[in-house]
Write a protein that holds these residues in place. Structure first.
Motif, mmCIF file in Angstrom:
data_model
loop_
_atom_site.group_PDB
_atom_site.id
_atom_site.type_symbol
_atom_site.label_atom_id
_atom_site.label_comp_id
_atom_site.label_asym_id
_atom_site.label_seq_id
_atom_site.Cartn_x
_atom_site.Cartn_y
_atom_site.Cartn_z
ATOM 1 N N ALA A 1 36.653 47.074 47.149
ATOM 2 C CA ALA A 1 35.387 47.696 46.742
ATOM 3 C C ALA A 1 34.508 47.972 47.962
ATOM 4 N N GLY A 2 34.346 46.960 48.805
ATOM 5 C CA GLY A 2 33.468 47.102 49.969
ATOM 6 C C GLY A 2 33.984 48.157 50.933
ATOM 7 N N LEU A 3 35.291 48.144 51.179
ATOM 8 C CA LEU A 3 35.835 49.097 52.157
ATOM 9 C C LEU A 3 35.874 50.517 51.604
ATOM 10 N N GLY B 1 40.565 42.441 53.039
ATOM 11 C CA GLY B 1 41.478 42.499 51.887
ATOM 12 C C GLY B 1 41.051 41.685 50.691
ATOM 13 N N GLY B 2 40.292 40.600 50.927
ATOM 14 C CA GLY B 2 39.832 39.780 49.810
ATOM 15 C C GLY B 2 40.978 39.317 48.939
ATOM 16 N N ARG B 3 40.972 39.752 47.687
ATOM 17 C CA ARG B 3 41.986 39.307 46.733
ATOM 18 C C ARG B 3 43.299 40.083 46.859
ATOM 19 N N THR B 4 43.420 40.960 47.845
ATOM 20 C CA THR B 4 44.746 41.462 48.241
ATOM 21 C C THR B 4 45.090 40.733 49.539
ATOM 22 N N GLY C 1 48.250 38.017 46.766
ATOM 23 C CA GLY C 1 47.177 38.378 45.827
ATOM 24 C C GLY C 1 47.668 39.475 44.903
ATOM 25 N N ALA C 2 46.833 40.514 44.725
ATOM 26 C CA ALA C 2 47.179 41.603 43.799
ATOM 27 C C ALA C 2 48.483 42.274 44.216
ATOM 28 N N ALA C 3 49.265 42.679 43.190
ATOM 29 C CA ALA C 3 50.552 43.304 43.498
ATOM 30 C C ALA C 3 50.802 44.593 42.722
ATOM 31 N N VAL D 1 47.399 30.555 40.534
ATOM 32 C CA VAL D 1 48.029 30.145 41.791
ATOM 33 C C VAL D 1 49.353 30.897 41.817
ATOM 34 N N LYS D 2 49.654 31.506 42.960
ATOM 35 C CA LYS D 2 50.946 32.196 43.072
ATOM 36 C C LYS D 2 51.905 31.342 43.895
ATOM 37 N N VAL D 3 53.129 31.223 43.400
ATOM 38 C CA VAL D 3 54.159 30.468 44.123
ATOM 39 C C VAL D 3 55.296 31.438 44.427
ATOM 40 N N ALA E 1 28.805 46.201 43.965
ATOM 41 C CA ALA E 1 30.153 46.736 43.776
ATOM 42 C C ALA E 1 31.096 45.556 43.540
ATOM 43 N N GLY E 2 32.365 45.864 43.362
ATOM 44 C CA GLY E 2 33.350 44.818 43.082
ATOM 45 C C GLY E 2 33.974 45.079 41.728
ATOM 46 N N THR E 3 35.206 44.643 41.577
ATOM 47 C CA THR E 3 35.950 44.954 40.346
ATOM 48 C C THR E 3 35.228 44.459 39.099
HETATM 49 C C1 FAD Z 1 46.851 36.281 42.560
HETATM 50 C C2 FAD Z 1 46.213 37.587 42.199
HETATM 51 C C3 FAD Z 1 46.930 38.503 41.480
HETATM 52 C C4 FAD Z 1 46.366 39.735 41.150
HETATM 53 N N1 FAD Z 1 47.143 40.670 40.552
HETATM 54 C C5 FAD Z 1 46.692 41.938 40.452
HETATM 55 C C6 FAD Z 1 47.583 42.995 40.146
HETATM 56 O O1 FAD Z 1 48.783 42.778 40.001
HETATM 57 N N2 FAD Z 1 47.079 44.250 40.043
HETATM 58 C C7 FAD Z 1 45.747 44.521 40.256
HETATM 59 O O2 FAD Z 1 45.360 45.690 40.173
HETATM 60 N N3 FAD Z 1 44.890 43.536 40.583
HETATM 61 C C8 FAD Z 1 45.322 42.256 40.688
HETATM 62 N N4 FAD Z 1 44.493 41.262 41.112
HETATM 63 C C9 FAD Z 1 43.041 41.539 41.196
HETATM 64 C C10 FAD Z 1 42.653 42.319 42.453
HETATM 65 O O3 FAD Z 1 43.103 41.648 43.583
HETATM 66 C C11 FAD Z 1 41.137 42.453 42.509
HETATM 67 O O4 FAD Z 1 40.661 43.088 41.335
HETATM 68 C C12 FAD Z 1 40.613 43.277 43.680
HETATM 69 O O5 FAD Z 1 41.328 43.050 44.851
HETATM 70 C C13 FAD Z 1 39.140 42.928 43.871
HETATM 71 O O6 FAD Z 1 38.578 43.644 44.954
HETATM 72 P P1 FAD Z 1 37.031 43.480 45.265
HETATM 73 O O7 FAD Z 1 36.759 44.264 46.477
HETATM 74 O O8 FAD Z 1 36.250 43.722 44.038
HETATM 75 O O9 FAD Z 1 36.812 41.919 45.561
HETATM 76 P P2 FAD Z 1 37.451 40.995 46.691
HETATM 77 O O10 FAD Z 1 38.819 41.430 47.012
HETATM 78 O O11 FAD Z 1 37.280 39.596 46.212
HETATM 79 O O12 FAD Z 1 36.523 41.267 47.962
HETATM 80 C C14 FAD Z 1 35.334 40.560 48.193
HETATM 81 C C15 FAD Z 1 35.249 40.253 49.678
HETATM 82 O O13 FAD Z 1 33.990 39.619 49.944
HETATM 83 C C16 FAD Z 1 34.196 38.568 50.874
HETATM 84 N N5 FAD Z 1 33.075 37.637 50.725
HETATM 85 C C17 FAD Z 1 32.833 36.732 49.746
HETATM 86 N N6 FAD Z 1 31.657 36.109 49.965
HETATM 87 C C18 FAD Z 1 31.140 36.636 51.117
HETATM 88 C C19 FAD Z 1 29.945 36.403 51.847
HETATM 89 N N7 FAD Z 1 29.029 35.507 51.485
HETATM 90 N N8 FAD Z 1 29.749 37.129 52.986
HETATM 91 C C20 FAD Z 1 30.652 38.056 53.399
HETATM 92 N N9 FAD Z 1 31.804 38.309 52.728
HETATM 93 C C21 FAD Z 1 32.033 37.607 51.595
HETATM 94 C C22 FAD Z 1 35.543 37.995 50.477
HETATM 95 O O14 FAD Z 1 36.107 37.264 51.529
HETATM 96 C C23 FAD Z 1 36.319 39.260 50.140
HETATM 97 O O15 FAD Z 1 36.966 39.794 51.275
HETATM 98 C C24 FAD Z 1 45.013 40.024 41.475
HETATM 99 C C25 FAD Z 1 44.296 39.088 42.217
HETATM 100 C C26 FAD Z 1 44.886 37.905 42.600
HETATM 101 C C27 FAD Z 1 44.122 36.969 43.492
#
Ligand code: FAD
Length: 455
Positions: free
Chosen positions: A27-29, A52-55, A69-71, A300-302, A425-427
């Motif tokens: 979202a941020g990028l 990448g956060g949750r990727t 993370g996300a796949a 948790v992913k293994v 922003a954010g998912t």
């Molecule tokens: C195990 C797992 C499996 C998944 N499977 C899928 C899938 O198969 N398909 C799919 O589409 N989605 C899947 N997802 C969900 C997907 O990863 C997320 O919906 C998406 O990546 C979220 O992006 P985002 O930018 O909203 O948030 P995030 O990726 O969480 O980005 C937020 C960022 O903010 C940073 N941050 C947090 N607090 C602070 C702070 N105080 N200051 C500065 N930076 C901060 C974090 O480090 C992070 O980099 C999965 C997620 C996980 C973890």
């Protein structure tokens, strides 16, 4: 407007010239890239030492990557597909050929297809009831769903207690919810469950591999999306800089991180709700991002690594569904480029809470023991990797935050409303594909449009 013109301004017609984006996930990028393309000076502050956060990519063998993370993605994830094409990334189909393994109700079975060896009528009834709830949701404004107040007050666990009479439906429901949304039924409201299923494209789409949301993966790993976006943004992205506070006044925002202060016209908080609430704000937003019942998604992913996908030699797809845990399901996530065979085990819902509380040694032992019971025909894995998202400070759970009782009615109407100069922003701010990569990217585009529209 040409790409290099500045956007209309935040007050009195002064153009928005600068923005601080907090969070370097999708979202941020996406937001930072869009703002930069419109000539706005952007600084991205990321808490972790990676983007990448949750990727997140995990190298399991030289040159072979899997997704910690996300796949998965499907054809309806159109913004993600467009971004992949723009960044020169390709997809690879998720492999699902061969028989499935099941360990349900103490019985181990191998069967063709993915339908579990449980009472088909009971599961049919369960899915019909879920489909009815899902169809009734107003996806773009769940709080306006008929009977929203009652559905928002009830947990999915309460609902199951009342609605599911057959033991097979009761056994399968938490496994299904864990797999779909990494939720313990006690943690989510019925409204959120129904919304999530609808937002992701409906039960059938969300649950399907071929033709559904799990159809493909990003070849080489989904983490590359953010890495390539960050490469283009260059020194605008600052890692290892957790944001602690955002102060705003009549002229702009001051974003304070662990490393210093950044001044800009506007800020974008591209964070999950729980980490977003950990950022101090002056003035405070009228409604917090999370409520007392907002929970961490539990997954948790293994990764069980073999030299090759050896289960295929036994006519197995690698897919399994298991009630005994910790690995409640497994799937073949072998890298398309070869070099390794990888089974991903998902520990979700209440099981993830229990698993995440174990020591790393006990986690490894429990995962390895169960893998041996599930796939006794396979040799021991040569590698075992555990990625615990429950305890990640800067995610606070995954796949996404879980909206508990009261959350949608309280937070829904202001989910995307900017707090003066702070945009969200954010998912978890996307009513389309909430919780998925697609939702995150769409939220980034929305925020760019919002900032460009400021007058
Ligand atoms: C195990 C797992 C499996 C998944 N499977 C899928 C899938 O198969 N398909 C799919 O589409 N989605 C899947 N997802 C969900 C997907 O990863 C997320 O919906 C998406 O990546 C979220 O992006 P985002 O930018 O909203 O948030 P995030 O990726 O969480 O980005 C937020 C960022 O903010 C940073 N941050 C947090 N607090 C602070 C702070 N105080 N200051 C500065 N930076 C901060 C974090 O480090 C992070 O980099 C999965 C997620 C996980 C973890």
């Amino acid at each position: 407007m040409s790409a290099q013109e500045s956007a209309p301004g935040p007050a009195g017609g002064r153009p928005v010239a600068s923005a601080v984006v907090v969070g370097a996930g999708l979202a941020g990028l996406t937001a930072a890239s869009g703002l930069t393309a419109h000539g706005i000076e952007v600084t991205v502050l990321e808490a972790r030492d990676r983007v990448g956060g949750r990727t997140h990519g995990l190298q399991v063998a030289p040159g072979s990557w899997v997704d910690a993370g996300a796949a998965y993605l499907g054809d309806r994830h159109t913004h993600l597909h467009a971004l992949l094409a723009e960044l020169g990334l390709k997809t690879t189909p998720t492999t699902m050929l061969g028989a499935s393994r099941f360990a349900l109700g103490g019985v181990h079975a191998t069967r063709d297809g993915r339908f579990p060896p449980l009472n088909a009528v009971a599961l049919g009834d369960l899915f019909e009831q879920l489909a009815e709830l899902t169809a009734a949701v107003v996806p773009e404004a769940p709080w306006l769903t008929p009977d929203a107040e009652r559905l928002d007050a009830l947990t999915a666990a309460d609902w199951a207690d009342r609605q599911l009479t057959h033991p097979d439906a009761r056994l399968f429901f938490p496994l299904f919810l864990g797999e779909m949304m990494a939720a313990d039924p006690a943690d989510v409201s019925v409204l959120h469950m129904a919304f999530y299923l609808r937002s992701g494209g409906g039960l059938r789409y969300l649950n399907a591999f071929e033709g559904g949301a799990q159809q493909d993966r990003v070849a080489g790993g989904a983490h590359q999306v953010c890495e390539r976006l960050a490469d283009r943004l260059g020194t605008r992205v600052r890692l290892g800089e957790p944001v602690l506070a955002v102060h705003q006044d009549a002229h702009g925002v001051t974003v304070r991180s662990a490393r210093g202060e950044h001044r800009a016209d506007v800020a974008v908080l591209a964070l999950p709700p729980l980490p977003a609430d950990a950022v101090e704000q002056h003035p405070a937003p009228p409604v917090r991002r999370a409520g007392g019942r907002t929970a961490r998604g539990c997954a948790v992913k293994v990764h069980l690594v073999h030299p090759a996908p050896v289960w295929r030699d036994h006519g197995l797809s690698g897919w399994s569904v298991n009630a005994e845990g910790p690995l409640l399901s497994t799937v073949d996530d072998s890298p398309a480029e070869g070099g390794a065979g990888v089974l991903t085990g998902f520990v979700t819902g209440a099981e993830a809470h229990r698993f995440a509380a174990l020591t790393p040694e006990r986690q490894r032992a429990a995962a390895a023991e169960q893998a041996a019971r599930l796939f006794p025909m396979l040799p021991e894995p040569v590698g075992l990797h555990i990625t615990d998202w429950v305890n990640e400070e800067y995610s606070q759970g995954c796949y996404a935050a879980l909206f508990g009782p009261g959350d949608w009615l309280r937070h829904g109407p202001t989910l995307t409303a900017p707090h003066r100069r702070v945009h969200w922003a954010g998912t978890e701010t996307s009513t389309e594909f909430f919780g998925l990569m697609e939702g995150a990217i769409r939220s980034g585009h929305r925020v760019v449009a919002e900032i460009l529209a400021r007058t």
